[in-house]
Design a protein around this motif. Structure first.
Motif, PDB file in Angstrom:
ATOM      1  N   ASP A   1      16.871 -45.057  12.377  1.00 42.93           N
ATOM      2  CA  ASP A   1      16.760 -46.516  12.305  1.00 42.93           C
ATOM      3  C   ASP A   1      17.926 -47.142  11.559  1.00 42.93           C
ATOM      4  N   ASP A   2      18.723 -46.305  10.868  1.00 47.12           N
ATOM      5  CA  ASP A   2      19.871 -46.773  10.094  1.00 47.12           C
ATOM      6  C   ASP A   2      19.436 -47.823   9.076  1.00 47.12           C
ATOM      7  N   THR A   3      18.331 -47.530   8.382  1.00 44.60           N
ATOM      8  CA  THR A   3      17.812 -48.464   7.386  1.00 44.60           C
ATOM      9  C   THR A   3      18.755 -48.601   6.207  1.00 44.60           C
ATOM     10  N   TYR A   4      19.243 -47.511   5.702  1.00 46.23           N
ATOM     11  CA  TYR A   4      20.174 -47.521   4.580  1.00 46.23           C
ATOM     12  C   TYR A   4      20.869 -46.182   4.525  1.00 46.23           C
ATOM     13  N   LYS A   5      21.886 -46.103   3.669  1.00 47.03           N
ATOM     14  CA  LYS A   5      22.616 -44.858   3.446  1.00 47.03           C
ATOM     15  C   LYS A   5      22.988 -44.776   1.972  1.00 47.03           C
TER      16      LYS A   5
END
Length: 382
Positions: free
Chosen positions: A196-200
């Motif tokens: 989902d590419d919520t955060y990194k």
């Protein structure tokens, strides 16, 4: 046990006479000497390449590759010489433990190199300026894969029958599935967060309960965030997957701040705008692009309401930037004789006439006279 002695015998027969073939001890010595010097040459060459620091950057994939491969390579050459020597002496089949130990060492060395190189390769890819980035959870998956591969290889080398383990794998799987529901949920949650590419790593996030911090690690089970108070907060991935997470670093790390400014009625709005933009020029935390803006928001009850819009490079710079803006605006308004108003209220009291007071007193007396007979009547009834 993996046996290559037959392949070696076939190689010897196909190549004809080899020097010292009739004197095996001399051949063994020659093999050991050649393998030793070859391994030392590989070791020297690897160190020589790594010493050329100006050739590769510290986060270069090539540098990471040579750092991890040259050690198992020269060790493999040395151990290979020992294995060939045992084959020449025809003691491979009788030296079960020795050969198994040599092969086990080789497997562990190469698997260790593969694990370390995989992790460094992921970090090198993440360090490059590209839109594609690996989550730290994939580094954990790579570690698990290498450990499984190492375990299976060692079982094959030592000829350990895994049939009993496979027979009970189904029952063990059910037991582990029931006992580790939360862990499996966290694992699936971590994978979902990545896709989902919520955060990194490095992003500033705000959780539903208001906690704010920088993501320091994304693990298989949980995610770790460091708050401004230098406190590590560990959040299970399953919770993050089902919660509303605000990522202040996406799509860009810069953040717009809003500062509300009020001035008294009668103040020239052009002077206010000039002062606010001049204050932004003096603060290094505020970015020049996008440029700051001053918005005339509304006519308030007792003041003209303005709002200053400006951008900072990092979300954590917001409190310091607002502090600097407030201090400088206060000083500039004081020098320019611009009044910062505060709410004022007028309260009026209504005075009653004497007639109204007397009527109120008479009404109260009548109510008392009406109530007392009722009470006496009720008592007489009882």
């Amino acid at each position: 046990m993996i046996d290559i002695s037959h392949s070696l015998e076939f190689l010897l027969q196909s190549t004809g006479e080899i020097p010292f073939s009739d004197r095996p001890w001399l051949l063994v010595i020659a093999i050991l000497v050649v393998s030793y010097f070859l391994s030392q040459f590989i070791k020297w060459g690897g160190n020589k390449l790594l010493d050329q620091s100006n050739r590769w950057a510290d986060n270069s994939i090539n540098r990471a590759f040579f750092e991890e491969i040259y050690i198992p390579l020269y060790v493999s050459v040395a151990l290979g010489g020992i294995y060939l020597s045992l084959s020449v002496l025809e003691v491979v089949e009788s030296s079960y433990f020795l050969v198994g130990t040599i092969l086990s060492i080789l497997v562990v060395l190469w698997m260790r190199a593969a694990k370390r190189f995989g992790g460094e390769w992921i970090e090198a890819v993440n360090a490059t300026e590209s839109d594609y980035e690996f989550s730290p959870i994939f580094k954990n998956f790579w570690t698990i894969f290498i450990l499984l591969g190492t375990g299976i290889s060692l079982l094959i080398i030592w000829e350990i029958d895994i049939t009993p383990f496979l027979a009970s794998a189904g029952i063990i799987g059910i037991i582990l599935g029931l006992a580790a529901q939360e862990a499996i949920g966290n694992l699936i949650g971590g994978v979902s967060l990545y896709f989902d590419d919520t955060y990194k790593t490095g992003d500033v996030i705000i959780l539903e309960d208001g906690q704010r911090g920088t993501v320091t690690d994304i693990g298989i089970r949980s995610t770790t965030a460091l708050t401004r108070d230098n406190i590590l907060v560990t959040i299970p991935n399953s919770v993050l997957n089902s919660a509303s997470v605000v990522n202040e670093s996406a799509p860009q790390r810069r953040k717009r701040i809003r500062v509300q400014i009020t001035v008294a009625y009668g103040t020239d709005y052009r002077d206010v705008e000039e002062i606010l933009l001049g204050v932004c020029d003096e603060i290094s935390l505020i970015l020049d692009s996008p440029s700051p803006r001053v918005m005339f928001r509304e006519f308030g009850d007792s003041a003209l309401v303005f709002e200053l819009w400006a951008f900072v490079a990092h979300p954590f710079s917001e409190p310091r930037a607002i502090d600097r803006i407030n201090r400088l605006v206060y000083d500039e308004f004081d020098e320019a004789d611009i009044v910062i108003p505060f709410p004022q209220r007028e309260i009026s009291f209504l005075e009653t006439t004497d007639e109204a007071s007397s009527e109120h007193l008479e009404q109260s007396e009548n109510e008392k006279e009406y109530q007392y007979p009722m009470e006496r009547t009720n008592k007489s009834d009882n």
